[in-house]
Design a protein around this motif. Sequence first.
Motif, PDB file in Angstrom:
ATOM      1  N   ILE A  66     -24.832  85.552  35.017  1.00 39.05           N
ATOM      2  CA  ILE A  66     -25.770  86.443  35.692  1.00 39.05           C
ATOM      3  C   ILE A  66     -26.199  87.573  34.764  1.00 39.05           C
ATOM      4  O   ILE A  66     -27.372  87.960  34.719  1.00 39.05           O
ATOM      5  CB  ILE A  66     -25.143  87.013  36.981  1.00 39.05           C
ATOM      6  N   LYS A  67     -25.264  88.085  33.986  1.00 43.10           N
ATOM      7  CA  LYS A  67     -25.583  89.166  33.052  1.00 43.10           C
ATOM      8  C   LYS A  67     -26.592  88.699  32.000  1.00 43.10           C
ATOM      9  O   LYS A  67     -27.553  89.414  31.678  1.00 43.10           O
ATOM     10  CB  LYS A  67     -24.301  89.660  32.373  1.00 43.10           C
ATOM     11  N   ARG A  68     -26.389  87.486  31.461  1.00 39.66           N
ATOM     12  CA  ARG A  68     -27.309  86.963  30.450  1.00 39.66           C
ATOM     13  C   ARG A  68     -28.682  86.695  31.064  1.00 39.66           C
ATOM     14  O   ARG A  68     -29.714  86.954  30.438  1.00 39.66           O
ATOM     15  CB  ARG A  68     -26.751  85.677  29.834  1.00 39.66           C
ATOM     16  N   ILE A  69     -28.706  86.166  32.275  1.00 37.13           N
ATOM     17  CA  ILE A  69     -29.985  85.906  32.940  1.00 37.13           C
ATOM     18  C   ILE A  69     -30.743  87.215  33.143  1.00 37.13           C
ATOM     19  O   ILE A  69     -31.938  87.318  32.830  1.00 37.13           O
ATOM     20  CB  ILE A  69     -29.758  85.199  34.294  1.00 37.13           C
ATOM     21  N   ARG A  70     -30.045  88.216  33.646  1.00 37.39           N
ATOM     22  CA  ARG A  70     -30.698  89.503  33.894  1.00 37.39           C
ATOM     23  C   ARG A  70     -31.250  90.103  32.599  1.00 37.39           C
ATOM     24  O   ARG A  70     -32.367  90.643  32.565  1.00 37.39           O
ATOM     25  CB  ARG A  70     -29.704  90.445  34.557  1.00 37.39           C
ATOM     26  N   SER A  71     -30.479  89.993  31.520  1.00 37.07           N
ATOM     27  CA  SER A  71     -30.922  90.535  30.231  1.00 37.07           C
ATOM     28  C   SER A  71     -32.175  89.822  29.732  1.00 37.07           C
ATOM     29  O   SER A  71     -33.120  90.463  29.255  1.00 37.07           O
ATOM     30  CB  SER A  71     -29.794  90.411  29.205  1.00 37.07           C
ATOM     31  N   LEU A  72     -32.190  88.502  29.844  1.00 36.15           N
ATOM     32  CA  LEU A  72     -33.355  87.738  29.401  1.00 36.15           C
ATOM     33  C   LEU A  72     -34.578  88.048  30.258  1.00 36.15           C
ATOM     34  O   LEU A  72     -35.701  88.165  29.744  1.00 36.15           O
ATOM     35  CB  LEU A  72     -33.048  86.241  29.435  1.00 36.15           C
ATOM     36  N   LEU A  73     -34.379  88.182  31.553  1.00 40.46           N
ATOM     37  CA  LEU A  73     -35.500  88.523  32.439  1.00 40.46           C
ATOM     38  C   LEU A  73     -36.086  89.874  32.064  1.00 40.46           C
ATOM     39  O   LEU A  73     -37.305  90.058  32.058  1.00 40.46           O
ATOM     40  CB  LEU A  73     -35.047  88.545  33.898  1.00 40.46           C
ATOM     41  N   ASP A  74     -35.221  90.814  31.734  1.00 41.00           N
ATOM     42  CA  ASP A  74     -35.694  92.155  31.384  1.00 41.00           C
ATOM     43  C   ASP A  74     -36.479  92.161  30.086  1.00 41.00           C
ATOM     44  O   ASP A  74     -37.297  93.060  29.859  1.00 41.00           O
ATOM     45  CB  ASP A  74     -34.504  93.117  31.279  1.00 41.00           C
ATOM     46  N   ASP A  75     -36.224  91.178  29.212  1.00 39.89           N
ATOM     47  CA  ASP A  75     -36.920  91.112  27.920  1.00 39.89           C
ATOM     48  C   ASP A  75     -38.158  90.226  27.942  1.00 39.89           C
ATOM     49  O   ASP A  75     -38.879  90.158  26.943  1.00 39.89           O
ATOM     50  CB  ASP A  75     -35.963  90.594  26.835  1.00 39.89           C
ATOM     51  N   ALA A  76     -38.403  89.534  29.053  1.00 40.69           N
ATOM     52  CA  ALA A  76     -39.525  88.583  29.112  1.00 40.69           C
ATOM     53  C   ALA A  76     -40.857  89.304  28.913  1.00 40.69           C
ATOM     54  O   ALA A  76     -41.077  90.396  29.435  1.00 40.69           O
ATOM     55  CB  ALA A  76     -39.513  87.853  30.448  1.00 40.69           C
ATOM     56  N   GLU A  77     -41.744  88.666  28.154  1.00 43.55           N
ATOM     57  CA  GLU A  77     -43.039  89.259  27.853  1.00 43.55           C
ATOM     58  C   GLU A  77     -44.203  88.508  28.484  1.00 43.55           C
ATOM     59  O   GLU A  77     -45.195  89.121  28.880  1.00 43.55           O
ATOM     60  CB  GLU A  77     -43.247  89.325  26.342  1.00 43.55           C
ATOM     61  N   SER A  78     -44.126  87.182  28.582  1.00 44.86           N
ATOM     62  CA  SER A  78     -45.299  86.441  29.064  1.00 44.86           C
ATOM     63  C   SER A  78     -44.984  85.411  30.142  1.00 44.86           C
ATOM     64  O   SER A  78     -45.787  85.226  31.057  1.00 44.86           O
ATOM     65  CB  SER A  78     -45.992  85.735  27.888  1.00 44.86           C
ATOM     66  N   GLU A  79     -43.825  84.711  30.065  1.00 45.29           N
ATOM     67  CA  GLU A  79     -43.576  83.629  31.009  1.00 45.29           C
ATOM     68  C   GLU A  79     -42.089  83.394  31.181  1.00 45.29           C
ATOM     69  O   GLU A  79     -41.310  83.519  30.235  1.00 45.29           O
ATOM     70  CB  GLU A  79     -44.228  82.328  30.516  1.00 45.29           C
ATOM     71  N   MET A  80     -41.709  83.052  32.413  1.00 45.44           N
ATOM     72  CA  MET A  80     -40.349  82.572  32.643  1.00 45.44           C
ATOM     73  C   MET A  80     -40.385  81.485  33.701  1.00 45.44           C
ATOM     74  O   MET A  80     -41.183  81.515  34.629  1.00 45.44           O
ATOM     75  CB  MET A  80     -39.426  83.706  33.075  1.00 45.44           C
ATOM     76  N   THR A  81     -39.520  80.501  33.525  1.00 44.13           N
ATOM     77  CA  THR A  81     -39.264  79.508  34.559  1.00 44.13           C
ATOM     78  C   THR A  81     -37.793  79.625  34.908  1.00 44.13           C
ATOM     79  O   THR A  81     -36.941  79.715  34.026  1.00 44.13           O
ATOM     80  CB  THR A  81     -39.580  78.081  34.078  1.00 44.13           C
ATOM     81  N   LEU A  82     -37.494  79.644  36.210  1.00 45.09           N
ATOM     82  CA  LEU A  82     -36.117  79.900  36.623  1.00 45.09           C
ATOM     83  C   LEU A  82     -35.787  79.146  37.902  1.00 45.09           C
ATOM     84  O   LEU A  82     -36.552  79.156  38.863  1.00 45.09           O
ATOM     85  CB  LEU A  82     -35.908  81.398  36.862  1.00 45.09           C
ATOM     86  N   SER A  83     -34.630  78.497  37.895  1.00 47.68           N
ATOM     87  CA  SER A  83     -34.022  78.003  39.120  1.00 47.68           C
ATOM     88  C   SER A  83     -32.721  78.762  39.318  1.00 47.68           C
ATOM     89  O   SER A  83     -31.927  78.902  38.383  1.00 47.68           O
ATOM     90  CB  SER A  83     -33.751  76.499  39.031  1.00 47.68           C
ATOM     91  N   ILE A  84     -32.503  79.276  40.513  1.00 50.22           N
ATOM     92  CA  ILE A  84     -31.314  80.056  40.823  1.00 50.22           C
ATOM     93  C   ILE A  84     -30.905  79.749  42.261  1.00 50.22           C
ATOM     94  O   ILE A  84     -31.767  79.513  43.116  1.00 50.22           O
ATOM     95  CB  ILE A  84     -31.573  81.575  40.633  1.00 50.22           C
ATOM     96  N   THR A  85     -29.627  79.742  42.543  1.00 51.43           N
ATOM     97  CA  THR A  85     -29.182  79.470  43.901  1.00 51.43           C
ATOM     98  C   THR A  85     -29.517  80.650  44.811  1.00 51.43           C
ATOM     99  O   THR A  85     -29.592  81.800  44.373  1.00 51.43           O
ATOM    100  CB  THR A  85     -27.664  79.224  43.939  1.00 51.43           C
ATOM    101  N   ALA A  86     -29.697  80.356  46.095  1.00 48.55           N
ATOM    102  CA  ALA A  86     -30.048  81.395  47.059  1.00 48.55           C
ATOM    103  C   ALA A  86     -28.987  82.486  47.117  1.00 48.55           C
ATOM    104  O   ALA A  86     -29.300  83.674  47.271  1.00 48.55           O
ATOM    105  CB  ALA A  86     -30.247  80.765  48.438  1.00 48.55           C
ATOM    106  N   ASP A  87     -27.714  82.105  46.969  1.00 48.86           N
ATOM    107  CA  ASP A  87     -26.633  83.084  47.051  1.00 48.86           C
ATOM    108  C   ASP A  87     -26.685  84.115  45.932  1.00 48.86           C
ATOM    109  O   ASP A  87     -26.238  85.255  46.099  1.00 48.86           O
ATOM    110  CB  ASP A  87     -25.268  82.376  47.016  1.00 48.86           C
ATOM    111  N   HIS A  88     -27.216  83.703  44.766  1.00 48.99           N
ATOM    112  CA  HIS A  88     -27.209  84.600  43.613  1.00 48.99           C
ATOM    113  C   HIS A  88     -28.567  85.228  43.326  1.00 48.99           C
ATOM    114  O   HIS A  88     -28.689  86.038  42.398  1.00 48.99           O
ATOM    115  CB  HIS A  88     -26.706  83.847  42.377  1.00 48.99           C
TER     116      HIS A  88
END
Length: 363
Positions: free
Chosen positions: A119-141
């Motif tokens: 979760i920490k790595r995902i959050r860090s990458l999301l914060d650095d995104a500049e143009s596009e992200m594709t993500l699948s994540i469980t509803a609980d998280h």
Amino acid sequence: MDDRTLNDLLRRFGLSDKEIDTYLSLLAHGEAKASTVADAAGVSKRYVYSVSESLADRGFVGVNDHVVPTTIRANPPDEVINRLRSDVDAIRPGLEERFSRVERQAEQFEVIKSRVTVIKRIRSLLDDAESEMTLSITADHLPEISESLADAVDRGVLVLLVISDVEGASGDGRGVDTDLDGLGSVVRTWSEAMPTLLTVDSAAGVVAPPELLRRSDTDRQAIRFSQEQLAPVIVGSFLGNYWPAASEVATAPPASLPAEYANSRHAVLQATLRLRAGEPPHVTVGGRWTESDEPVELVGRVVKAKQGMVEPTNNEFPVQHSLVVETEEGTVTVGGKGAFVEDVEADLVRIEAGETTETADAD
């Protein structure tokens, strides 16, 4: 400095014990004949000539072979030190380049063993995104990263989000407790527990098996990667295998115009939304002809979009996201990075408002 320490330091510069003895003898004499140095160093005169050539090549001594008999002189210590320092500085770029190459290779993959770190790595990458992200994540998280998702959408990042492991997932988003407004450009849900897949800017991401996020006692591991060759493969798998299986539950409204996009999928999504609203946009496209690789800039009206991001989809294969643009010279198809079936590979697409009409085709 005692002799032992001096000898040890000279050995670090590649001098043998005999070379050190010869060099130190020369330092004591300043300049001397080969026979004098041989007697002082306890070596043969022939060996002194041989060693002197080696020491001269490395800047320690000078050989006066224009006189008879030949004499050998020790170069001033400052001159020797400057030569050694110059050699060290000369090899620095090569050493650093090779070191950073290995360091970059090591940084391309990180094995992750805990849910918290994922979760920490995902959050860090999301914060650095500049143009596009594709993500699948469980509803609980989803709640753990919802703030980072919302910030990315606010920054203008294209966010394609699948919320998995949703009980009774349906087209209305039932089964997701988190408010989905503003969390994605397009949001889908799926009842199955799919892997956590994240790609950011087609350059980095995370792959984690469902068990790692569900259980604390699993031995399954996740991978954080930073490799431009791998990320597009993950994007292709996401769009081809998982995205079509999920149900669309939310789509963000069209962005304000004018707007510029280096990310072609985002440009295609925005053009699609405008077409479906009966507002076919005008575009200025900078890029290159895919057939000749010659640069091109074209201006025209978008008359059709081929895409797989919002329903109903109409692309011919999962990663096809392209525009059909009507220009003064004729109709041109425009794709993004790596385009091969379209006429133009776009680097930048500027979208501006066009005339309202009901004739454009977004399907």
